[in-house]
Design a protein around this motif. Sequence first.
Motif, PDB file in Angstrom:
ATOM      1  N   THR A  38       0.935  -1.315  -0.060  1.00  0.00           N
ATOM      2  CA  THR A  38      -0.127   0.009  -0.077  1.00  0.00           C
ATOM      3  C   THR A  38       0.986   1.190  -0.096  1.00  0.00           C
ATOM      4  O   THR A  38       2.252   1.249  -0.290  1.00  0.00           O
ATOM      5  CB  THR A  38      -1.015  -0.168   1.230  1.00  0.00           C
ATOM      6  OG1 THR A  38      -2.116   0.941   0.961  1.00  0.00           O
ATOM      7  CG2 THR A  38      -0.210   0.083   2.502  1.00  0.00           C
ATOM      8  N   SER A  39       0.259   2.455   0.137  1.00  0.00           N
ATOM      9  CA  SER A  39       1.001   3.811   0.062  1.00  0.00           C
ATOM     10  C   SER A  39       1.108   4.671   1.296  1.00  0.00           C
ATOM     11  O   SER A  39      -0.150   4.509   1.805  1.00  0.00           O
ATOM     12  CB  SER A  39       0.607   4.495  -1.057  1.00  0.00           C
ATOM     13  OG  SER A  39       1.082   5.818  -0.853  1.00  0.00           O
ATOM     14  N   ASP A  40       2.022   5.380   1.548  1.00  0.00           N
ATOM     15  CA  ASP A  40       1.987   6.090   2.682  1.00  0.00           C
ATOM     16  C   ASP A  40       1.693   7.497   2.056  1.00  0.00           C
ATOM     17  O   ASP A  40       1.974   8.429   3.110  1.00  0.00           O
ATOM     18  CB  ASP A  40       3.183   5.893   3.271  1.00  0.00           C
ATOM     19  CG  ASP A  40       3.190   6.485   4.903  1.00  0.00           C
ATOM     20  OD1 ASP A  40       2.087   6.077   5.583  1.00  0.00           O
ATOM     21  OD2 ASP A  40       4.327   6.734   5.524  1.00  0.00           O
ATOM     22  N   CYS A  41       1.758   7.788   0.766  1.00  0.00           N
ATOM     23  CA  CYS A  41       1.530   8.974   0.430  1.00  0.00           C
ATOM     24  C   CYS A  41       0.012   9.498   0.098  1.00  0.00           C
ATOM     25  O   CYS A  41      -0.619   8.651  -0.705  1.00  0.00           O
ATOM     26  CB  CYS A  41       2.367   9.275  -1.006  1.00  0.00           C
ATOM     27  SG  CYS A  41       4.028   9.048  -0.849  1.00  0.00           S
ATOM     28  N   PRO A  42      -0.599  10.266   0.799  1.00  0.00           N
ATOM     29  CA  PRO A  42      -2.045  10.660   0.687  1.00  0.00           C
ATOM     30  C   PRO A  42      -2.517  10.630  -0.620  1.00  0.00           C
ATOM     31  O   PRO A  42      -1.909  11.512  -1.369  1.00  0.00           O
ATOM     32  CB  PRO A  42      -2.129  11.769   1.415  1.00  0.00           C
ATOM     33  CG  PRO A  42      -1.059  11.937   2.343  1.00  0.00           C
ATOM     34  CD  PRO A  42       0.114  11.223   1.736  1.00  0.00           C
ATOM     35  N   GLY A  43      -3.515   9.928  -1.144  1.00  0.00           N
ATOM     36  CA  GLY A  43      -4.126  10.236  -2.503  1.00  0.00           C
ATOM     37  C   GLY A  43      -3.217   9.700  -3.591  1.00  0.00           C
ATOM     38  O   GLY A  43      -3.733   9.766  -4.709  1.00  0.00           O
ATOM     39  N   ILE A  44      -1.910   8.905  -3.199  1.00  0.00           N
ATOM     40  CA  ILE A  44      -1.287   8.616  -4.370  1.00  0.00           C
ATOM     41  C   ILE A  44      -0.632   7.190  -4.023  1.00  0.00           C
ATOM     42  O   ILE A  44      -0.127   7.111  -3.124  1.00  0.00           O
ATOM     43  CB  ILE A  44      -0.319   9.762  -4.763  1.00  0.00           C
ATOM     44  CG1 ILE A  44      -0.815  10.891  -5.257  1.00  0.00           C
ATOM     45  CG2 ILE A  44       0.767   8.729  -5.792  1.00  0.00           C
ATOM     46  CD1 ILE A  44       0.133  12.088  -5.556  1.00  0.00           C
ATOM     47  N   ASN A  88      -4.774   2.644  -2.259  1.00  0.00           N
ATOM     48  CA  ASN A  88      -5.280   3.870  -1.887  1.00  0.00           C
ATOM     49  C   ASN A  88      -4.984   5.339  -2.367  1.00  0.00           C
ATOM     50  O   ASN A  88      -4.676   6.182  -1.636  1.00  0.00           O
ATOM     51  CB  ASN A  88      -4.985   3.939  -0.299  1.00  0.00           C
ATOM     52  CG  ASN A  88      -3.310   3.782  -0.284  1.00  0.00           C
ATOM     53  OD1 ASN A  88      -2.509   3.514  -1.105  1.00  0.00           O
ATOM     54  ND2 ASN A  88      -2.853   4.069   1.132  1.00  0.00           N
ATOM     55  N   GLY A  89      -4.955   5.264  -3.753  1.00  0.00           N
ATOM     56  CA  GLY A  89      -4.488   6.498  -4.599  1.00  0.00           C
ATOM     57  C   GLY A  89      -4.450   6.095  -5.913  1.00  0.00           C
ATOM     58  O   GLY A  89      -4.461   5.303  -6.338  1.00  0.00           O
ATOM     59  N   VAL A 106      -7.154  -4.601  -4.107  1.00  0.00           N
ATOM     60  CA  VAL A 106      -8.425  -3.888  -3.721  1.00  0.00           C
ATOM     61  C   VAL A 106      -8.214  -2.500  -4.035  1.00  0.00           C
ATOM     62  O   VAL A 106      -6.821  -1.863  -3.425  1.00  0.00           O
ATOM     63  CB  VAL A 106      -8.482  -4.246  -2.204  1.00  0.00           C
ATOM     64  CG1 VAL A 106      -9.570  -3.516  -1.475  1.00  0.00           C
ATOM     65  CG2 VAL A 106      -8.628  -5.517  -1.827  1.00  0.00           C
ATOM     66  N   LEU A 107      -9.195  -1.895  -4.451  1.00  0.00           N
ATOM     67  CA  LEU A 107      -9.020  -0.438  -4.759  1.00  0.00           C
ATOM     68  C   LEU A 107      -9.901   0.591  -3.903  1.00  0.00           C
ATOM     69  O   LEU A 107     -11.363  -0.017  -3.722  1.00  0.00           O
ATOM     70  CB  LEU A 107      -9.261  -0.009  -6.269  1.00  0.00           C
ATOM     71  CG  LEU A 107      -9.157   1.237  -6.863  1.00  0.00           C
ATOM     72  CD1 LEU A 107      -8.166   2.004  -6.529  1.00  0.00           C
ATOM     73  CD2 LEU A 107      -9.446   1.341  -8.482  1.00  0.00           C
ATOM     74  N   VAL A 173      -9.982  -0.164   2.999  1.00  0.00           N
ATOM     75  CA  VAL A 173      -9.026  -0.795   1.924  1.00  0.00           C
ATOM     76  C   VAL A 173      -8.215  -1.587   2.535  1.00  0.00           C
ATOM     77  O   VAL A 173      -7.770  -2.768   1.786  1.00  0.00           O
ATOM     78  CB  VAL A 173      -8.451   0.394   1.132  1.00  0.00           C
ATOM     79  CG1 VAL A 173      -7.438   0.970   1.521  1.00  0.00           C
ATOM     80  CG2 VAL A 173      -7.986  -0.262  -0.412  1.00  0.00           C
ATOM     81  N   LEU A 174      -7.558  -1.391   3.640  1.00  0.00           N
ATOM     82  CA  LEU A 174      -6.590  -2.127   4.305  1.00  0.00           C
ATOM     83  C   LEU A 174      -7.208  -3.401   4.975  1.00  0.00           C
ATOM     84  O   LEU A 174      -6.766  -4.559   4.829  1.00  0.00           O
ATOM     85  CB  LEU A 174      -5.644  -1.389   5.209  1.00  0.00           C
ATOM     86  CG  LEU A 174      -4.474  -0.943   4.976  1.00  0.00           C
ATOM     87  CD1 LEU A 174      -3.714  -0.266   6.188  1.00  0.00           C
ATOM     88  CD2 LEU A 174      -3.688  -2.089   4.400  1.00  0.00           C
ATOM     89  N   SER A 175      -8.379  -3.080   5.673  1.00  0.00           N
ATOM     90  CA  SER A 175      -9.145  -4.115   6.451  1.00  0.00           C
ATOM     91  C   SER A 175      -9.507  -5.255   5.308  1.00  0.00           C
ATOM     92  O   SER A 175      -9.781  -6.411   5.455  1.00  0.00           O
ATOM     93  CB  SER A 175     -10.169  -3.788   7.308  1.00  0.00           C
ATOM     94  OG  SER A 175     -11.380  -2.953   6.468  1.00  0.00           O
ATOM     95  N   ALA A 176     -10.083  -4.731   4.029  1.00  0.00           N
ATOM     96  CA  ALA A 176     -10.429  -5.725   3.118  1.00  0.00           C
ATOM     97  C   ALA A 176      -9.478  -6.484   2.418  1.00  0.00           C
ATOM     98  O   ALA A 176      -9.557  -7.716   2.144  1.00  0.00           O
ATOM     99  CB  ALA A 176     -11.236  -4.718   1.927  1.00  0.00           C
ATOM    100  N   ALA A 177      -8.243  -5.676   2.472  1.00  0.00           N
ATOM    101  CA  ALA A 177      -7.032  -6.679   1.920  1.00  0.00           C
ATOM    102  C   ALA A 177      -6.782  -7.685   2.950  1.00  0.00           C
ATOM    103  O   ALA A 177      -6.513  -8.942   2.654  1.00  0.00           O
ATOM    104  CB  ALA A 177      -5.949  -5.761   1.758  1.00  0.00           C
ATOM    105  N   ARG A 178      -6.996  -7.313   4.287  1.00  0.00           N
ATOM    106  CA  ARG A 178      -6.448  -8.424   5.492  1.00  0.00           C
ATOM    107  C   ARG A 178      -7.544  -9.552   5.097  1.00  0.00           C
ATOM    108  O   ARG A 178      -7.125 -10.744   5.375  1.00  0.00           O
ATOM    109  CB  ARG A 178      -6.608  -7.690   6.727  1.00  0.00           C
ATOM    110  CG  ARG A 178      -5.249  -7.007   6.993  1.00  0.00           C
ATOM    111  CD  ARG A 178      -4.972  -6.670   8.423  1.00  0.00           C
ATOM    112  NE  ARG A 178      -4.093  -5.538   8.566  1.00  0.00           N
ATOM    113  CZ  ARG A 178      -4.441  -4.294   8.679  1.00  0.00           C
ATOM    114  NH1 ARG A 178      -5.767  -3.995   8.967  1.00  0.00           N
ATOM    115  NH2 ARG A 178      -3.503  -3.313   8.891  1.00  0.00           N
TER     116      ARG A 178
END
Length: 243
Positions: A38-44, A88-89, A106-107, A173-178
């Motif tokens: 996943t990403s730590d950059c908001p929106g990207i 997540n972006g 998952v998007l 998004v993260l919980s769905a991936a988990r």
Amino acid sequence: MKMRNPPVNSLSLEFLTELLISLEKLESDKAFHAIILTSDCPGIFSAGLDLMEMCGRDPTHYAEYWKAVQELWLRFYLSHLVVISAINGVNAAGGCLLALSCDYRVLADNPKYAMGLNETLLGIIAPFWFKDTLVNTVGHRTAERALQLGLLFPPAEALQVGMVDKVVPEDQVLSAARSELAQWLAIPGHARQLTKSLMRKPTADRLLKERDADIQNFVRFISRDAIQKALRVYLEKLKQKKT
Ligand SMILES: CCCC/C=C/CC(=O)SCCNC(=O)CCNC(=O)[C@H](O)C(C)(C)COP(=O)(O)OP(=O)(O)OC[C@H]1O[C@@H](n2cnc3c(N)ncnc32)[C@H](O)[C@@H]1OP(=O)(O)O
């Protein structure tokens, strides 16, 4: 694995190397069975390959960079771990390739979070292994149209063409991936890994057989004056967007 290369998680040589080292560490530790990317950059999620690595540099640098891009794809595509992306972006070109190399996507449901292989919009061409990865995911016809038009698909369309497997509200998004991961981890590991390899090895082998030629093609292509000019114009447009 949370990608953090602000502002846009562009895949610079340094960042690619960091991702590769992290992946290798996780793969060699028997305690790990899966990765959520996943990403730590908001929106990207990722702006794709770093255009600064492909602009105004010398052939040796282009070759080194392309070898690292190939390596990252091969390692992710063939990883024995379960790899799920929690997107997540916005996710362009090389970043989209990374997501397409995962086992499941998952998007987050945000109309701004479009994803696709948009190389033609930059005046460049997605290499055959980018194309193969997309074809393997969405089928030939959808890939043909998407690649020629450089389409970036918003979530509902990405789901409809099969570019992602699930679209969920942004905060899930993260919980769905988990949750999805649980299903993959319930399968006997050796059977799942060998099946993954059975499905993916022919695609990876195509690049492995032509790896040096692919590097030479890239260096020749990217060094052309017309391509360098097209990339500079595209970068300039990105900068002008702000003013
Ligand atoms: C045979 C050849 C095959 C080569 C294959 C290439 C595959 C690729 O991956 S090419 C890269 C394709 N990527 C894109 O088209 C995405 C470009 N970026 C964007 O559309 C936007 O930046 C964004 C939607 C991702 C984010 O928009 P946002 O408004 O939040 O940020 P910006 O102001 O646009 O960007 C911030 C900053 O980052 C620079 N930048 C953006 N993308 C890249 C990139 N891919 N490489 C290097 N730098 C990038 C942008 O210019 C801004 O820089 P400044 O702050 O200095 O102006």
